[in-house]
Design a protein around this motif. Structure first.
Motif, mmCIF file in Angstrom:
data_model
loop_
_atom_site.group_PDB
_atom_site.id
_atom_site.type_symbol
_atom_site.label_atom_id
_atom_site.label_comp_id
_atom_site.label_asym_id
_atom_site.label_seq_id
_atom_site.Cartn_x
_atom_site.Cartn_y
_atom_site.Cartn_z
ATOM 1 N N SER A 129 0.809 -1.224 0.000
ATOM 2 C CA SER A 129 0.000 0.000 0.000
ATOM 3 C C SER A 129 0.841 1.273 0.000
ATOM 4 N N HIS A 130 2.119 1.170 0.374
ATOM 5 C CA HIS A 130 2.960 2.369 0.429
ATOM 6 C C HIS A 130 3.224 2.954 -0.958
ATOM 7 N N TYR A 131 2.941 2.184 -2.010
ATOM 8 C CA TYR A 131 3.104 2.714 -3.365
ATOM 9 C C TYR A 131 2.005 3.714 -3.725
ATOM 10 N N ALA A 132 0.896 3.661 -3.023
ATOM 11 C CA ALA A 132 -0.253 4.506 -3.362
ATOM 12 C C ALA A 132 0.006 5.965 -3.004
ATOM 13 N N HIS A 133 -0.438 6.854 -3.885
ATOM 14 C CA HIS A 133 -0.318 8.288 -3.632
ATOM 15 C C HIS A 133 -1.254 9.030 -4.579
ATOM 16 N N LEU B 44 0.864 -7.501 -18.283
ATOM 17 C CA LEU B 44 1.230 -6.164 -17.826
ATOM 18 C C LEU B 44 2.345 -5.565 -18.678
ATOM 19 N N LYS B 45 3.359 -6.362 -18.975
ATOM 20 C CA LYS B 45 4.455 -5.865 -19.807
ATOM 21 C C LYS B 45 3.973 -5.554 -21.221
ATOM 22 N N SER B 46 3.045 -6.368 -21.718
ATOM 23 C CA SER B 46 2.491 -6.125 -23.054
ATOM 24 C C SER B 46 1.713 -4.816 -23.102
ATOM 25 N N ALA B 47 1.139 -4.427 -21.950
ATOM 26 C CA ALA B 47 0.388 -3.170 -21.874
ATOM 27 C C ALA B 47 1.302 -1.965 -21.680
ATOM 28 N N GLY B 48 2.601 -2.213 -21.431
ATOM 29 C CA GLY B 48 3.558 -1.126 -21.280
ATOM 30 C C GLY B 48 4.099 -0.930 -19.881
ATOM 31 N N PHE B 49 3.608 -1.712 -18.919
ATOM 32 C CA PHE B 49 4.035 -1.558 -17.531
ATOM 33 C C PHE B 49 5.396 -2.211 -17.285
ATOM 34 N N VAL C 173 -0.394 -10.937 -6.139
ATOM 35 C CA VAL C 173 -0.511 -9.478 -6.124
ATOM 36 C C VAL C 173 0.741 -8.907 -6.784
ATOM 37 N N ILE C 174 0.535 -8.012 -7.733
ATOM 38 C CA ILE C 174 1.647 -7.420 -8.479
ATOM 39 C C ILE C 174 1.556 -5.897 -8.423
ATOM 40 N N VAL C 175 2.701 -5.267 -8.212
ATOM 41 C CA VAL C 175 2.804 -3.814 -8.334
ATOM 42 C C VAL C 175 3.527 -3.515 -9.640
ATOM 43 N N ALA C 176 2.875 -2.763 -10.514
ATOM 44 C CA ALA C 176 3.455 -2.403 -11.805
ATOM 45 C C ALA C 176 3.472 -0.887 -11.942
ATOM 46 N N ARG C 177 4.433 -0.389 -12.703
ATOM 47 C CA ARG C 177 4.581 1.060 -12.849
ATOM 48 C C ARG C 177 4.488 1.476 -14.308
ATOM 49 N N LYS C 178 3.821 2.588 -14.527
ATOM 50 C CA LYS C 178 3.786 3.165 -15.868
ATOM 51 C C LYS C 178 5.079 3.930 -16.112
ATOM 52 N N LEU C 179 5.600 3.820 -17.316
ATOM 53 C CA LEU C 179 6.815 4.536 -17.666
ATOM 54 C C LEU C 179 6.650 6.026 -17.416
ATOM 55 N N LYS C 180 7.739 6.700 -17.091
ATOM 56 C CA LYS C 180 7.663 8.125 -16.768
ATOM 57 C C LYS C 180 7.309 8.988 -17.971
ATOM 58 N N THR C 181 7.473 8.434 -19.157
ATOM 59 C CA THR C 181 7.033 9.131 -20.364
ATOM 60 C C THR C 181 6.038 8.247 -21.079
ATOM 61 N N ASN C 182 5.000 8.836 -21.637
ATOM 62 C CA ASN C 182 3.978 8.071 -22.336
ATOM 63 C C ASN C 182 4.556 7.372 -23.561
ATOM 64 N N ARG C 183 4.033 6.171 -23.825
ATOM 65 C CA ARG C 183 4.428 5.471 -25.043
ATOM 66 C C ARG C 183 3.858 6.189 -26.253
ATOM 67 N N LEU C 184 4.573 6.092 -27.362
ATOM 68 C CA LEU C 184 4.070 6.673 -28.607
ATOM 69 C C LEU C 184 2.998 5.771 -29.178
ATOM 70 N N VAL D 184 -5.112 5.817 -18.366
ATOM 71 C CA VAL D 184 -5.602 6.808 -17.398
ATOM 72 C C VAL D 184 -4.636 7.016 -16.230
ATOM 73 N N LEU D 185 -3.577 6.206 -16.172
ATOM 74 C CA LEU D 185 -2.565 6.358 -15.127
ATOM 75 C C LEU D 185 -1.536 7.401 -15.558
ATOM 76 N N ARG D 186 -1.140 8.250 -14.636
ATOM 77 C CA ARG D 186 -0.131 9.256 -14.945
ATOM 78 C C ARG D 186 1.245 8.603 -15.082
ATOM 79 N N PRO D 187 2.129 9.167 -15.904
ATOM 80 C CA PRO D 187 3.493 8.635 -16.019
ATOM 81 C C PRO D 187 4.167 8.560 -14.651
ATOM 82 N N GLY D 188 4.764 7.407 -14.354
ATOM 83 C CA GLY D 188 5.382 7.187 -13.058
ATOM 84 C C GLY D 188 4.425 6.652 -12.013
ATOM 85 N N GLY D 189 3.136 6.530 -12.364
ATOM 86 C CA GLY D 189 2.137 6.033 -11.422
ATOM 87 C C GLY D 189 2.171 4.521 -11.282
ATOM 88 N N TYR D 190 1.457 4.022 -10.268
ATOM 89 C CA TYR D 190 1.502 2.596 -9.942
ATOM 90 C C TYR D 190 0.138 1.926 -10.072
#
Length: 229
Positions: free
Chosen positions: A25-29, A146-151, A218-229, A110-116
């Motif tokens: 839960s500490h990843y949440a913000h 998840l990796k196929s989606a870009g995470f 349970v998996i924690v995945a992160r969106k790249l800090k820059t959006n994919r093209l 809908v997740l911001r870059p760098g979000g979890y």
């Protein structure tokens, strides 16, 4: 929370999942979206960590739980703009989505870059919410999706070990067979039996250690800090 907070026919499953979600839960913000929020059982874990907690559920499968949702919508067509949320939570929902890859792509959008994204899915569990129960997932299958989606994958955790998994399935099967449609007294007796069975298998797990297949991942995945093209 301890096992005492989850006494019932599914205490192992509920305690294991809640404990692992709490650990991550500490990843949440920031702004959090709970996809498939149900009755929002994890709100107490996150309400002090995030600015705002938004629950989304799908009316066709949510039943009475829809009263707890802030937004009614489809996980494969999320009604939000690009980069709206900092955190997405989705627990034991993706198995009910016929097109999981599309749902994960929407969560990424809908997740911001760098979000979890904090995601859980079952490997072992009886059919439920039929006919809207389509899949079961290994940790490797979830990683692939998840990796196929870009995470990128940050952490992965099992909710139970072998003995807890066996004990929970045994107890829940007993409840489904003899307790679910029984009278109040018989149902209570069966539930007490389920608690005893699960306690025995919890003790076996403590003695022999945690190994083998888990009820859920349970998996924690992160969106790249820059959006994919």
């Amino acid at each position: 929370m301890t096992y005492l907070n989850f006494l019932g026919h599914s205490l192992i499953a509920k305690h294991g999942l809640y404990s692992k979600i709490a650990l991550f839960s500490h990843y949440a913000h920031g702004e959090l979206l709970d996809v498939g929020c149900g009755t929002k059982p994890y709100l107490p874990l996150f309400e002090q960590r995030v600015k705002h907690y938004t629950g989304l559920d799908f009316s066709k499968t949510a039943g009475k739980r829809i009263d707890h949702a802030d937004v009614v919508g489809d996980a494969t067509k999320l009604p939000f703009r690009v980069s709206t949320f900092d955190t997405i939570l989705s627990t034991e929902v993706i198995e009910h989505i016929p097109e999981p890859a599309k749902a994960l792509s929407e969560m990424y959008r809908v997740l911001r870059p760098g979000g979890y994204l904090i995601l859980s899915a079952p490997l072992f569990w009886p059919l439920h919410e039929e006919p809207h129960d389509f899949y079961r997932y290994t940790k490797f299958g979830l990683n692939y999706l998840l990796k196929s989606a870009g995470f990128s994958i940050k952490e992965t955790g099992d909710t139970t070990g072998f003995f807890e998994t066996v004990g929970q399935l045994f107890a829940y099967g007993l409840y489904l067979k003899y307790g679910q449609n029984s009278g109040t007294i018989i149902r209570k007796v069966i539930i007490l039996g389920c608690i005893f069975i699960q306690t025995f298998f919890i003790l076996l797990g403590l003695i022999f250690g945690k190994f083998g297949d888990s009820l859920s991942t349970v998996i924690v995945a992160r969106k790249l800090k820059t959006n994919r093209l």
